[in-house]
Design a protein around this motif. Structure first.
Motif, PDB file in Angstrom:
ATOM      1  N   VAL A  23      -4.350   6.054   4.418  1.00  0.00           N
ATOM      2  CA  VAL A  23      -4.300   6.455   5.823  1.00  0.00           C
ATOM      3  C   VAL A  23      -3.319   5.536   6.543  1.00  0.00           C
ATOM      4  CG1 VAL A  23      -5.642   6.938   7.897  1.00  0.00           C
ATOM      5  CG2 VAL A  23      -6.738   7.083   5.643  1.00  0.00           C
ATOM      6  N   ARG A  24      -2.252   6.110   7.090  1.00  0.00           N
ATOM      7  CA  ARG A  24      -1.224   5.324   7.765  1.00  0.00           C
ATOM      8  C   ARG A  24      -1.139   5.711   9.236  1.00  0.00           C
ATOM      9  NH1 ARG A  24       4.571   5.980   5.418  1.00  0.00           N
ATOM     10  NH2 ARG A  24       4.862   7.588   7.010  1.00  0.00           N
ATOM     11  N   ASN A  25      -1.147   4.714  10.088  1.00  0.00           N
ATOM     12  CA  ASN A  25      -1.091   4.930  11.527  1.00  0.00           C
ATOM     13  C   ASN A  25       0.366   4.858  11.991  1.00  0.00           C
ATOM     14  OD1 ASN A  25      -1.397   5.032  14.268  1.00  0.00           O
ATOM     15  ND2 ASN A  25      -2.553   3.131  14.451  1.00  0.00           N
ATOM     16  N   ASP A  26       0.952   6.015  12.281  1.00  0.00           N
ATOM     17  CA  ASP A  26       2.327   6.057  12.763  1.00  0.00           C
ATOM     18  C   ASP A  26       2.416   6.047  14.282  1.00  0.00           C
ATOM     19  OD1 ASP A  26       3.518   6.016  10.281  1.00  0.00           O
ATOM     20  OD2 ASP A  26       3.581   8.194  10.093  1.00  0.00           O
ATOM     21  N   THR A  27       1.299   5.809  14.943  1.00  0.00           N
ATOM     22  CA  THR A  27       1.320   5.736  16.397  1.00  0.00           C
ATOM     23  C   THR A  27       1.569   4.288  16.825  1.00  0.00           C
ATOM     24  OG1 THR A  27      -0.998   5.157  16.843  1.00  0.00           O
ATOM     25  CG2 THR A  27      -0.527   7.466  16.301  1.00  0.00           C
TER      26      THR A  27
ATOM     27  N   LYS B   8       0.829  -1.208   0.000  1.00  0.00           N
ATOM     28  CA  LYS B   8       0.000   0.000   0.000  1.00  0.00           C
ATOM     29  C   LYS B   8       0.861   1.254   0.000  1.00  0.00           C
ATOM     30  CE  LYS B   8      -3.607  -2.479   2.524  1.00  0.00           C
ATOM     31  NZ  LYS B   8      -4.304  -2.638   3.829  1.00  0.00           N
ATOM     32  N   GLU B   9       2.022   1.184   0.651  1.00  0.00           N
ATOM     33  CA  GLU B   9       2.929   2.314   0.636  1.00  0.00           C
ATOM     34  C   GLU B   9       3.490   2.552  -0.769  1.00  0.00           C
ATOM     35  OE1 GLU B   9       3.839   4.448   3.474  1.00  0.00           O
ATOM     36  OE2 GLU B   9       1.860   3.565   3.773  1.00  0.00           O
TER      37      GLU B   9
ATOM     38  N   GLY C 143       1.075   1.004  12.822  1.00  0.00           N
ATOM     39  CA  GLY C 143       1.914   0.725  11.671  1.00  0.00           C
ATOM     40  C   GLY C 143       1.167   0.317  10.418  1.00  0.00           C
ATOM     41  N   GLU C 144      -0.168   0.327  10.465  1.00  0.00           N
ATOM     42  CA  GLU C 144      -0.952  -0.172   9.336  1.00  0.00           C
ATOM     43  C   GLU C 144      -1.332   0.962   8.392  1.00  0.00           C
ATOM     44  OE1 GLU C 144      -4.531  -3.335   8.571  1.00  0.00           O
ATOM     45  OE2 GLU C 144      -4.628  -2.124  10.383  1.00  0.00           O
TER      46      GLU C 144
END
Length: 862
Positions: free
Chosen positions: A364-368, A259-260, A393-394
């Motif tokens: 939408v990427r979760n960097d938390t 996805k990235e 991280g998803e």
């Protein structure tokens, strides 16, 4: 009608139609030919539209001037089969392929050519490349898309810019001109890391890497603003080497990586998509530590399709993104990053949007480090939607402003899309998560919402002339897509096998190798010690034999240069091992008074494949001496010049020889000098050779000698060093005789009949009676091939209790084994079994008991 292929900054275009490349590496030569069809069918179900393969020169021209394109080596048949299955093909031809393949794919006989320099504009090297291209390239040219075939792109060389001394653009342009001269008209590509390597005029640079895709593809785009962004090797995991750990990478992690790539406007090729086997002795040697990393027989690579063709958890995770990229390709293939029009309330949640003529994709990427409950809203708050959970991280992808049909437009979907079947659109989510569809149907705004179901049945929403399905993630992973893209089915267990028959027990008889050698010595080559290649042992084993007179005093044997592993026998009894995974240079031996017979079994564990040090010679590359000792050396001291250099004092007297092994090196450019002579230069740029060995005798002077290290910058840690001293007057000077193979049979692993079938076999002694000596073990057993109508679990040979050696089944070399691990079993392809009975040969260097060796079915994923 000729089909045209071009590349622009967004994609490959075939007759003007854009293509989102969803490609996977499948190496035809690592997979039995009878399995090609089923592997490719599974590739299609995985959502691939392109197959990539490399071409190992040394497989097709094992002996100089003798070409083989049959069986597993039938490149043309493999490409044609890909075409018949609806795939495009990317070909990465020789000369150099890396691929963790012996010698990087270069023929072994090249080592015997004088004045050759590999991967250079060297006249000798180029002459043999041109001759090989006369054979290879017509097979490729006639199968290009522009000639009605499936070949979409052709690569020039491989990873040429990875090494700092790969600086000859003339070599790359020579290869480019060779391809053009022979009629390659499809786009040419190269591959390197983003930001390094050459830009070759007339070729598009692509990149090989496994993480940080947004940044890497940004760098690639800066290098080539007018070229598409292609991850030519997206590393799904890593290869295994003897003595190391088995490498894995979770499917979910890889799915996020894909996805990235899409978020950066990229295309990708999985390396590897389908694992395989290094049959024979074809595993190469990359570089990792003091001894180098010798590649296992298995090239499973933790691939979505494993070594045996088993479908894995990673297969299911990746196909969710593959089918999204392929079936909704119009959203990706002509898109540009655009200012965000949506927002989420959470901090450290990164939003990226791409806009194409067909709609918008929201990444939408979760960097938390925590799971986040998502809510999306557009800038004017006309749409506010719940979007379920986003794991740490998803990355998730939401569709927006997409026309699902002439009357239905999707304003926003907060379930994850993965399959477009025209009038049916399939989405998925985590069970229990809330999802919403914001649509306009015939101009009327409609909002549908629901909860992702927990069972196998999807939620179903009929909207105008389309139907939306929402599956639980686990169920979505198991959706099958028919070839005609009509509708879909759900098959929860893709590895469905028929009821399995009981596997036969194995019983063995044995034959001793050393006694068999005595009957073949008349065929041996007589000389001083020669490299294995010089007497026909291109791969695997070779024997060296000589004699000496002793008074019976125990001593130490010094073998000046061993590549890679020498097992020493004296008067028929094993003394020890020198070389890889064994003591450096020295072996304690116990001669008897009078004449002693010395036999040395040399094992070529695989040549370098990823380094500037190609063309490595194998075997005993120096002389043998008695009376060796370890030499204690002082520690490194700073140079008086105060420039970061280090010095090491080496004492020496006339009549002595001294070997050094320097290891613990890092990637700092570094040079080693003795009395002004450069003895080694560390190749530092992305080359992880961390050790070198050198005989320094010719540079030494009586008294103290200073080994000087000159690093480009201060070293964090001084290198470690070992040394061996020996008396030059104790050289073994009697003539040596040499023979290729385990029992002097041949160096050619392609042969299907072996003289060890005629050896004298008898009962296997109980383990307590085993003395350490090389043995063959033979077993006959009944197990018929399953045939095309039966799905049987893959069968493996579990080598419990054995030490190190090789296995042949019905003339097929299944590969090496080694108790060093991590591999503990060898794959037995169904097509290698015989209806009339099977003959199994095991060569064990230590002659360990085979009483625990057995057949087993491979466990499967569900």
């Amino acid at each position: 009608m000729t089909t045209s292929v071009q590349i622009d900054r967004h994609s490959v275009l075939v007759d003007g139609q854009r293509l989102q490349l969803v490609s996977g590496a499948v190496h035809y030569f690592r997979i039995p030919r009878d399995e090609w069809e089923s592997r490719l069918d599974d590739c299609w179900q995985a959502g691939l539209n392109t197959i990539e393969t490399i071409v190992p020169w040394n497989v097709h021209e094992y002996h100089e001037g003798k070409y083989c394109f049959s069986g597993n080596r039938d490149l043309a048949a493999f490409i044609d089969l890909c075409h018949s299955r609806g795939f495009f093909v990317i070909v990465r031809p020789s000369p150099y392929i890396c691929g963790e393949w012996d010698n990087g794919g270069l023929p072994f006989w090249l080592t015997q050519k004088s004045d050759i320099a590999y991967r250079r504009a060297n006249p000798v090297f180029m002459k043999y490349i041109s001759r090989w291209h006369e054979v290879l390239l017509p097979l490729i040219v006639s199968r290009q898309v522009s000639s009605g075939g499936p070949i979409l792109m052709v690569q020039i060389e491989n990873e040429y810019g990875y090494f700092g001394d790969a600086d000859e653009i003339e070599y790359m342009t020579f290869l480019r001109d060779e391809l053009l001269h022979h009629g390659v008209t499809v786009p040419l590509i190269t591959c390197d890391l983003p930001g390094n390597g050459w830009l070759v005029d007339g070729a598009t640079k692509c990149a090989n890497f496994g993480s940080n895709f947004r940044e890497g593809l940004r760098v690639l785009a800066d290098e080539q603003p007018d070229a598409f962004r292609f991850v030519s090797e997206l590393w799904l995991a890593w290869f295994d080497h003897w003595g190391g750990e088995h490498h894995t990478r979770s499917g979910r992690n890889v799915g996020n990586a894909l996805k990235e790539v899409l978020a950066a406007g990229g295309h990708y090729n999985f390396y590897m998509w389908s694992g395989g086997t290094n049959f024979g002795y074809y595993g190469g040697r990359t570089t990792d530590d003091e001894f180098g990393a010798f590649i296992t027989a298995s090239y499973d690579y933790d691939a979505p399709l494993g070594e045996t063709g088993v479908i894995t958890e990673k297969f299911h995770e990746c196909r969710l993104v593959n089918w999204l990229a392929q079936s909704y390709q119009d959203l990706f293939v002509d898109s540009d990053e655009t200012p965000v029009t949506w927002r989420v309330p959470e901090t450290d949640v990164l939003l990226t949007e791409r806009l194409s003529p067909s709609g918008r994709t929201i990444f939408v990427r979760n960097d938390t480090p925590n799971t986040v409950t998502l809510r999306l809203a557009n800038h004017d708050d006309s749409v506010r939607a719940k979007a379920g959970t986003l794991l740490a991280g998803e990355t998730r992808i939401f569709l927006s402003d997409v026309a699902l049909s002439p009357t239905v437009k999707l304003r926003l979907a907060t379930a994850d899309a993965f399959l477009n079947l025209g009038k049916e659109h399939l989405f998925y989510g985590e069970p229990g998560d809330t999802y919403e569809f914001h649509l306009t149907v015939d101009g009327t705004v409609t909002v549908l919402s629901g909860t992702v179901p927990n069972g196998q049945e999807p939620a179903r929403h009929a909207v105008g002339d389309v139907t939306l399905y929402v599956f639980a993630r686990e169920v979505a992973r198991s959706v099958r897509v028919p070839k005609e893209h009509a509708s879909f089915t759900v098959q929860m267990d893709w590895n469905q096998y028929d009821q399995q028959e009981a596997l036969p027990a194995l019983s063995f008889e044995q034959a001793e190798v050393l006694s068999a050698l005595d009957t073949r010595t008349s065929d041996w080559k007589s000389s001083h010690p020669l490299p294995l290649e010089d007497f026909g042992a291109y791969q695997g084993y070779g024997w060296y034999h000589t004699s000496f007179v002793s008074d019976g005093t125990p001593t130490r044997l010094v073998l000046e240069s061993v590549h890679d592993r020498a097992t020493v026998f004296l008067n028929g009894r094993r003394q020890g091992v020198v070389g890889a995974f064994a003591p450096f240079a020295l072996c304690d031996i116990e001669p008897t008074p009078g004449v002693n017979c010395l036999s040395v079994l040399l094992d070529n564990l695989g040549r370098y494949c990823f380094t500037a040090r190609l063309g490595e010679r194998k075997g005993l590359l120096g002389n043998a001496y008695l009376g060796g000792h370890e030499l204690a050396l002082p520690t490194w001291t700073p140079s008086e010049l105060d420039d970061g250099a280090l010095n090491l004092r080496i004492p020496w007297e006339h009549g002595e020889g001294i070997l050094l092994r320097v290891f613990g090196l890092d990637t700092t450019p570094i040079e080693f000098y003795l009395h002004g002579h450069l003895i080694y230069k560390h190749r530092s740029y992305n080359d992880d050779d961390r050790f070198f060995e050198v005989n320094v005798t010719k540079w030494l002077r009586p008294g103290d000698n200073i080994l000087e290290v000159r690093p480009a910058k201060s070293l964090e840690h001084a290198p470690s060093i070992k040394a061996v001293r020996y008396a030059l007057d104790q050289q073994l000077t009697e003539p040596w005789t040499m023979a290729a193979g385990v029992v002097g049979e041949s160096g050619d692993v392609e042969i299907s009949t072996h003289p060890f079938a005629a050896m004298s076999y008898g009962p296997v002694p109980v383990p307590a009676e085993n003395r350490v000596a090389p043995r063959f073990f033979r077993s006959h057993f009944k197990l018929a091939p399953a045939g095309p109508t039966v799905r049987r679990h893959p069968v493996k040979l579990k080598l419990t209790g054995l030490g190190k050696g090789s296995v042949w089944l019905n003339g097929h070399h299944l590969g090496r084994y080694w108790s060093a691990g991590p591999q503990t079993a060898l794959y037995i392809p169904d097509s290698y079994l015989s209806e009339t009975g099977n003959e199994l040969y095991i060569f064990d260097e230590e002659g360990r008991s085979p009483d625990q060796v057995h057949l087993l079915y491979e466990a499967h994923f569900s």
